[in-house]
Design an enzyme around this catalytic site. Structure first.
Site, PDB file in Angstrom:
ATOM      1  N   LYS A 299       0.854  -1.185   0.000  1.00 36.25           N
ATOM      2  CA  LYS A 299       0.000   0.000   0.000  1.00 36.25           C
ATOM      3  C   LYS A 299       0.891   1.236   0.000  1.00 36.25           C
ATOM      4  O   LYS A 299       2.049   1.169   0.398  1.00 36.25           O
ATOM      5  CB  LYS A 299      -0.920  -0.011   1.225  1.00 36.25           C
TER       6      LYS A 299
ATOM      7  N   HIS B  83       1.925   6.591   2.855  1.00 40.88           N
ATOM      8  CA  HIS B  83       1.156   7.829   2.794  1.00 40.88           C
ATOM      9  C   HIS B  83       1.583   8.837   3.864  1.00 40.88           C
ATOM     10  O   HIS B  83       2.535   8.618   4.610  1.00 40.88           O
ATOM     11  CB  HIS B  83      -0.346   7.539   2.864  1.00 40.88           C
TER      12      HIS B  83
ATOM     13  N   HIS C 158       2.087   7.700   7.482  1.00 38.26           N
ATOM     14  CA  HIS C 158       3.336   6.957   7.692  1.00 38.26           C
ATOM     15  C   HIS C 158       4.522   7.914   7.701  1.00 38.26           C
ATOM     16  O   HIS C 158       5.486   7.723   8.445  1.00 38.26           O
ATOM     17  CB  HIS C 158       3.529   5.893   6.597  1.00 38.26           C
TER      18      HIS C 158
END
Length: 621
Positions: free
Chosen positions: A174, A177, A180
């Site tokens: 994933k 983003h 994070h």
């Protein structure tokens, strides 16, 4: 006056004059309060506040009511002033109602502070701190430009204690983003901060590397995957696959059925399923490490949901059932925390698979068993406040004696993080864009641009500084808006502004050579006349430099990167306002030498603070 010539002072266990020069003066003021009013030395020491806003020239403030003395505190304040005699430590004392203000001896202050910065930065080798990790694959020797504890600003308050700092924790396949990114920036800072305060730190990256999404990925990879693209950039390719197969799954429920089947196989140890999972995980970690290296971030341990032993999850659920905390709910197993106002949380799904919190419960127990930590902090967004509160309460109810050692360091959200065209999904795109913006800025000054050895690398470091400082300039719990124009400006309180100030300080020695060259670091304290640094601008810089060890302790108490960031800005502002007043060229050589040492000391401290913030200070740009 050399340190050896100063009058003796009593030793206090609370004071750290060898690492915090300001404590020498605090002990002197405490001794005066003790002599005049009979206040215990320790209490007097603790009552002296340094550098309160608006009291720049009156360096220590003490409020006498805090000592609960019998009598008229205003009269006592005057008594303290009347009994005061200037000495090598303190220049003056003034009373204002129940408050007493002490001003430090400027000459002694300048000598002790600059000597201490010089000695701890250049003459003492930073200690090699032990690691509590045994993950040889993750633990690498730190590059020279990374923060190292043991220099000016560091202390040994946490000596003998160890901590796990869990941060970043992206989900395999994933996008990395904004949440994070914030966890990575704040967590890496906290790892440095705990080391600066004497703790042994295990920086842990707890990867989201287990769950049904791997089943979805496996189904998707069969249809859309490419081994070649996987090796080129696993994260981007797996994300593309994930998006495509999820689109399929929106119309075809069998995608999810096959995904669940694959994940159950993983849980049951099916080697074919695990082999594919390992490939996705390992190649993703390779790519993550490249991004972390670019961000000036490293980890001692790569851990993941996958490494939490299934047997320990079973044991956790059995224990919760045994003590009456787990209950059946339509075939699933839940914990009811309603009486603690924490709602209900699922432990095991109807299909028998465990969920995130179950792995967290078992994982926390495994970590304590392995590392015997004194503290463990989870650097996770405030959206996870409830999850972590539930986790901590469950562990407390399970009567783990270490449950009270767990701390959630939360943070707000980044709003609008995208490229200037609004297209970003991955952090790497943001970093590349930031690099390009700074490169464009650098090119505007052709002469300086041509003097930079590697403009590409320098613009990348500038861009990363811009991203990080925008993140760390405000309190971490606040949401903030991601703004390109503000972030990349050299004006105002920005990352590029800090780098500009460090670069300018770095150029002072070069620009004044060969006419004026500092003595070797071992000779500076004895041969430079710091008593000449009498101007208010010089004193203001010295006071700020002297405050840095206390700033580090303050940041430790509130876990706020902004505490260090604001110090960097204050120091940069003080230096910017001093250039025209505190000239090095065209003045008496002895005065020029003292000012040059002041600027070099300011560069040392600004550089140390920037490294604590995980930045890489630039010498040229």
């Amino acid at each position: 006056m050399l340190s050896s010539e100063l009058p003796p002072l009593p030793e206090l266990s609370l004071a750290s004059p060898s690492t915090q020069a300001i404590d020498t003066f605090r002990v002197a003021a405490a001794q005066h309060l003790h002599t005049v009013l009979g206040v215990p030395l320790d209490a007097a020491y603790q009552g002296l506040e340094f550098g309160k806003p608006g009291k720049v020239q009156k360096d220590f403030t003490v409020a006498l009511p805090r000592f609960r003395l019998k009598g008229d505190v205003k009269a006592m304040a005057q008594q303290v002033v009347d009994a005061f005699k200037p000495d090598a430590y303190l220049e003056s004392a003034e009373a204002n109602g129940p408050f007493v203000f002490f001003t430090l001896n400027t000459a002694t202050l300048a000598h002790l502070v600059l000597t201490q910065i010089n000695d701890l930065t250049h003459l003492r080798v930073p200690e090699s701190l032990p690691s509590i990790s045994d993950d040889a694959a993750a633990t690498e020797e730190r590059p020279a430009h990374l923060f190292k504890a043991g220099g000016y600003g560091s202390n040994k308050d946490g000596e003998g204690k160890n901590i796990i700092v869990e941060f970043s924790s992206p989900n395999i396949a994933k996008p990395f983003h904004a949440g994070h990114l914030r966890s990575t920036i704040i967590g890496a800072f906290l790892g440095n901060l705990y080391e600066a305060n004497g703790w042994t730190v295990n920086r842990m990256n707890y990867l989201g590397d287990w769950g049904k999404q791997f089943g979805i990925l496996a189904v998707g990879f069969e249809k859309y995957g490419s081994e070649e693209k996987l090796k080129e950039d696993a994260i981007t390719h797996l994300y593309d696959v994930y998006v495509k197969i999820n689109a399929d799954g929106a119309e075809d429920e069998t995608v999810h059925d096959r995904a669940r089947e694959f994940f159950v196989g993983m849980e049951n140890g099916d080697e074919k399923a695990l082999s594919m999972w390992r490939k996705f995980r390992d190649l993703s970690i390779v790519k993550y490490k490249e991004t972390y290296a670019r961000l000036n971030v490293y980890f001692d341990t790569y851990w993941g949901e996958s490494q939490v032993q299934h047997a320990n999850q079973v044991k956790a659920v059995e224990k919760l059932t045994e003590i009456g905390l787990a209950e059946d709910s339509k075939g699933a197993l839940i914990v009811d925390l309603e009486k603690y106002k924490l709602g209900k949380t699922i432990l095991r799904k109807q299909d028998g698979t465990f969920v995130y919190i179950t792995r967290d419960i078992a994982g926390a127990a495994e970590r304590y068993e392995k590392y015997k930590f004194d503290k463990m902090i989870y650097v996770v967004a405030s959206q996870q406040d409830l999850h972590n509160a539930q986790l901590f309460k469950v562990l407390d109810l399970m009567e783990y004696e270490w449950a009270n050692r767990l701390v959630h360091i939360n943070f707000g959200m980044v709003q609008g993080m995208s490229t200037r065209k609004g297209t970003a999904v991955f952090l790497e795109q943001i970093l590349n864009e930031s690099k390009d913006v700074m490169h464009e800025q650098m090119k505007k000054n052709e002469a300086k641009y041509n003097a930079v050895e590697d403009p590409e690398e320098t613009s990348d470091k500038l861009g990363i500084t811009a991203v990080k400082i925008q993140d760390m300039a405000a309190k971490r719990v606040n949401n903030y808006e991601f703004k390109w124009s503000r972030m990349t400006s050299f004006e105002g309180d920005t990352g590029p502004y800090l780098q500009y100030n460090h670069v300018r300080l770095s150029s002072v020695e070069r620009k004044n050579a060969p006419e004026l060259v500092l003595p070797s670091v071992s000779q500076r304290s004895a041969s430079i006349n710091t008593a000449l640094l009498t101007e208010p601008h010089a004193r203001n810089i010295i006071i700020l430099l002297a405050s840095y060890p206390e700033v580090v302790r303050g940041a430790f108490l509130n876990s706020e990167p902004a505490t260090i960031t604001h110090f960097c800005f204050r120091l940069s502002h003080a230096i910017s306002s001093a250039w025209e007043v505190l000239r090095v060229k065209g003045v008496d050589s002895e005065l020029g030498m003292a000012r040059l040492w002041l600027y070099v000391s300011a560069k040392d401290v600004l550089g140390t603070a920037m490294r604590l913030l995980t930045l890489e200070p630039l010498e040229r740009m």
